[in-house]
Design a protein around this motif. Structure first.
Motif, short mmCIF file in Angstrom:
data_model
loop_
_atom_site.label_atom_id
_atom_site.label_comp_id
_atom_site.label_asym_id
_atom_site.label_seq_id
_atom_site.Cartn_x
_atom_site.Cartn_y
_atom_site.Cartn_z
N LEU A 180 0.84 -1.20 0.00
CA LEU A 180 0.00 0.00 0.00
C LEU A 180 0.87 1.25 0.00
O LEU A 180 0.60 2.22 -0.72
CB LEU A 180 -0.91 0.01 1.23
CG LEU A 180 -1.97 -1.10 1.29
CD1 LEU A 180 -2.69 -1.08 2.65
CD2 LEU A 180 -2.97 -0.96 0.15
N LEU A 181 1.92 1.24 0.82
CA LEU A 181 2.79 2.41 0.93
C LEU A 181 3.61 2.62 -0.34
O LEU A 181 3.76 3.76 -0.81
CB LEU A 181 3.72 2.27 2.14
CG LEU A 181 3.01 2.31 3.50
CD1 LEU A 181 3.92 1.80 4.60
CD2 LEU A 181 2.54 3.74 3.82
N LEU A 227 0.83 9.16 6.24
CA LEU A 227 1.04 7.73 6.52
C LEU A 227 -0.19 7.13 7.16
O LEU A 227 -0.63 6.04 6.81
CB LEU A 227 2.25 7.54 7.45
CG LEU A 227 3.62 7.88 6.90
CD1 LEU A 227 4.69 7.74 7.99
CD2 LEU A 227 3.97 7.00 5.70
N GLU A 228 -0.75 7.86 8.13
CA GLU A 228 -1.91 7.32 8.86
C GLU A 228 -3.14 7.21 7.97
O GLU A 228 -3.99 6.35 8.18
CB GLU A 228 -2.16 8.16 10.12
CG GLU A 228 -1.02 7.97 11.12
CD GLU A 228 -1.30 8.51 12.52
OE1 GLU A 228 -1.90 9.60 12.62
OE2 GLU A 228 -0.91 7.83 13.50
N LEU A 281 -2.35 3.74 6.58
CA LEU A 281 -2.08 2.62 7.48
C LEU A 281 -2.96 2.55 8.71
O LEU A 281 -2.97 1.54 9.40
CB LEU A 281 -0.64 2.72 8.01
CG LEU A 281 0.51 2.51 7.06
CD1 LEU A 281 1.83 2.68 7.80
CD2 LEU A 281 0.44 1.14 6.41
N GLY A 282 -3.65 3.63 9.04
CA GLY A 282 -4.22 3.73 10.38
C GLY A 282 -3.13 4.19 11.32
O GLY A 282 -2.10 4.70 10.88
N PRO A 283 -3.32 3.97 12.67
CA PRO A 283 -2.39 4.55 13.64
C PRO A 283 -0.93 4.13 13.45
O PRO A 283 -0.64 2.97 13.15
CB PRO A 283 -2.91 4.02 14.98
CG PRO A 283 -4.32 3.63 14.72
CD PRO A 283 -4.42 3.24 13.28
N VAL A 284 -0.04 5.10 13.59
CA VAL A 284 1.41 4.88 13.50
C VAL A 284 2.02 5.40 14.81
O VAL A 284 1.66 6.48 15.28
CB VAL A 284 1.99 5.68 12.30
CG1 VAL A 284 3.51 5.70 12.34
CG2 VAL A 284 1.49 5.08 10.98
N ALA A 285 2.94 4.60 15.40
CA ALA A 285 3.58 5.03 16.65
C ALA A 285 4.59 6.13 16.36
O ALA A 285 5.30 6.09 15.36
CB ALA A 285 4.26 3.84 17.32
N ARG A 286 4.64 7.10 17.25
CA ARG A 286 5.55 8.24 17.08
C ARG A 286 6.96 7.90 17.51
O ARG A 286 7.16 7.00 18.32
CB ARG A 286 5.07 9.40 17.95
CG ARG A 286 4.04 10.22 17.26
CD ARG A 286 2.90 10.56 18.19
NE ARG A 286 1.68 10.67 17.41
CZ ARG A 286 1.28 11.78 16.84
NH1 ARG A 286 1.93 12.89 17.00
NH2 ARG A 286 0.20 11.79 16.10
N PRO A 287 7.95 8.63 16.99
CA PRO A 287 9.32 8.38 17.43
C PRO A 287 9.48 8.73 18.90
O PRO A 287 8.81 9.62 19.41
CB PRO A 287 10.16 9.32 16.58
CG PRO A 287 9.23 10.29 15.95
CD PRO A 287 7.84 9.74 16.03
N GLY A 288 10.37 8.00 19.58
CA GLY A 288 10.67 8.32 20.97
C GLY A 288 11.48 9.60 21.02
O GLY A 288 11.82 10.18 19.99
#
Ligand code: TXA
Ligand code: MG
Length: 331
Positions: free
Chosen positions: A89-90, A206-207, A210-217
């Motif tokens: 998809l991406l 991106l979201e 893909l739906g939810p994406v975790a953020r960078p720390g």
């Protein structure tokens, strides 16, 4: 080593310089080339000795893995051992373009590319010169940004030459890059997918796919083990001390009054005290990103004592720009 520079028309790349560059890559050489983000320092990704030469040329720590550039998504699939539907998809939506996907590595990928880790980062760049080079070489090309480690990334061949003259075989000069900052790095081996480095493809885009994406720390310092290896706190820095704040006017005023030579990066033009070098950048994230490193290179060459930057808003669309500014200003 003598570093040659060959000009390439970015709109109609001629064969001759590309064939020279491709031949150098096949023989294990280092070739700097433009991508739509920043210039890359390329080596044959399947030749461990060639990739190993990148690290001393940049002064880059060996525990930082490099992105592999490919001419197509089909080529990228050969370097990974799993290709999830999210990757399809991406790739469909963003390739060729400034998105890097981290996936489980295929057995043939040398350790030096992945820093010995279980994943490999792959991207299909959109720049006509990069694509033409990848097609001419018929090789996957490992390429970090073509700057000395911790310095500003290069958006022009002159920036590459300044940092890497005598350290690379060839620089393909395709003029200034258009995107201006680096690709987005997304880890597809994490659940949910995790943003490792914000970049030209923003989180909302991106979201949407893909739906939810975790953020960078939070940015790390160089001491602990590197889980998201590129995220050293100090990175992308000009030599001139740089301060970022929501509104730099008072600081600029104070420095100017004390007689300091000051550069000021603003969002849209602002009135400034006499002698202050003001660089207004466009008030939209893509326009701003396109000119950010160019502006910092320019100010860094202007023999200033301080660069002051007005921080853009705290929204997700500005995440990549704010990330680069935070790293440029940390000491
Ligand atoms: O726009 C860009 O991405 C440019 C152009 C040349 O493509 N390249 C670039 O490369 O910025 P570099 O090496 O300066 O940054 C690559 C980033 C680093 O933060 C690195 O740690 C991360 O990608 N990276 C590479 N391989 C990885 C992997 N297998 N897992 C996690 N992070 C990885
Ligand atoms: Mg870099």
């Amino acid at each position: 080593m003598i570093t040659r520079t060959l000009a390439v028309d970015p709109d109609h790349p001629a064969d001759e310089p590309l064939l020279r560059a491709a031949e150098l890559l096949r023989r294990g050489g280092l070739v700097a080339f433009p991508t739509e983000t920043v210039y890359g320092l390329g080596a044959n990704a399947l030749d461990a000795d060639a990739v190993a030469r990148i690290f001393p040329a940049k002064g880059r720590p060996a525990h930082n893995p490099v992105i592999v550039h490919l001419a197509s998504a089909e080529d990228a699939r050969r370097l990974v051992s799993a290709w999830p539907r999210s990757a399809d998809l991406l790739a469909e939506r963003f390739w060729p373009g400034p998105l890097t996907l981290v996936l489980p590595r295929a057995p043939g990928v040398p350790d030096v590319v992945t820093a010995g880790g279980p994943t490999v980062a792959v991207r299909v760049p959109a720049h006509p010169v990069a694509l033409a080079l990848l097609r001419a070489a018929q090789l996957p090309v490992a390429a970090p940004s073509a700057n000395r480690s911790t310095r500003l990334s290069p958006t022009r061949a002159e920036h590459v030459r300044r940092d890497l003259d005598g350290r690379v075989d060839l620089i393909l000069d395709g003029g200034p890059t258009t995107g201006g900052i680096e690709s987005t790095v997304l880890d597809l081996t994490a659940r949910p997918p995790r943003l490792l480095r914000p970049g030209l493809v923003d989180l909302p885009s991106l979201e949407a796919v893909l739906g939810p994406v975790a953020r960078p720390g939070a940015p790390r310092d160089a001491s602990g083990p590197l889980r998201a290896p590129g995220m050293l706190a100090r990175h992308y820095s000009p030599r001139t001390p740089l301060a970022c704040l929501p509104d730099g006017a008072a600081l600029v005023e104070e420095l100017a009054r004390a007689g300091a030579r000051v550069g000021w990066v603003t969002l849209t033009p602002r009135p400034a005290p006499a002698g202050v070098l003001v660089v207004p950048l466009p008030p939209d994230p893509a326009g701003y990103a396109a000119q950010l490193y160019e502006a910092l290179h320019h100010l860094d060459d202007a023999d200033l004592e301080r660069i002051v930057v007005d921080l853009p808003p705290e929204s997700d669309e500005w995440m990549a720009v704010r990330d680069r500014l935070a790293r440029a200003s940390s000491s």
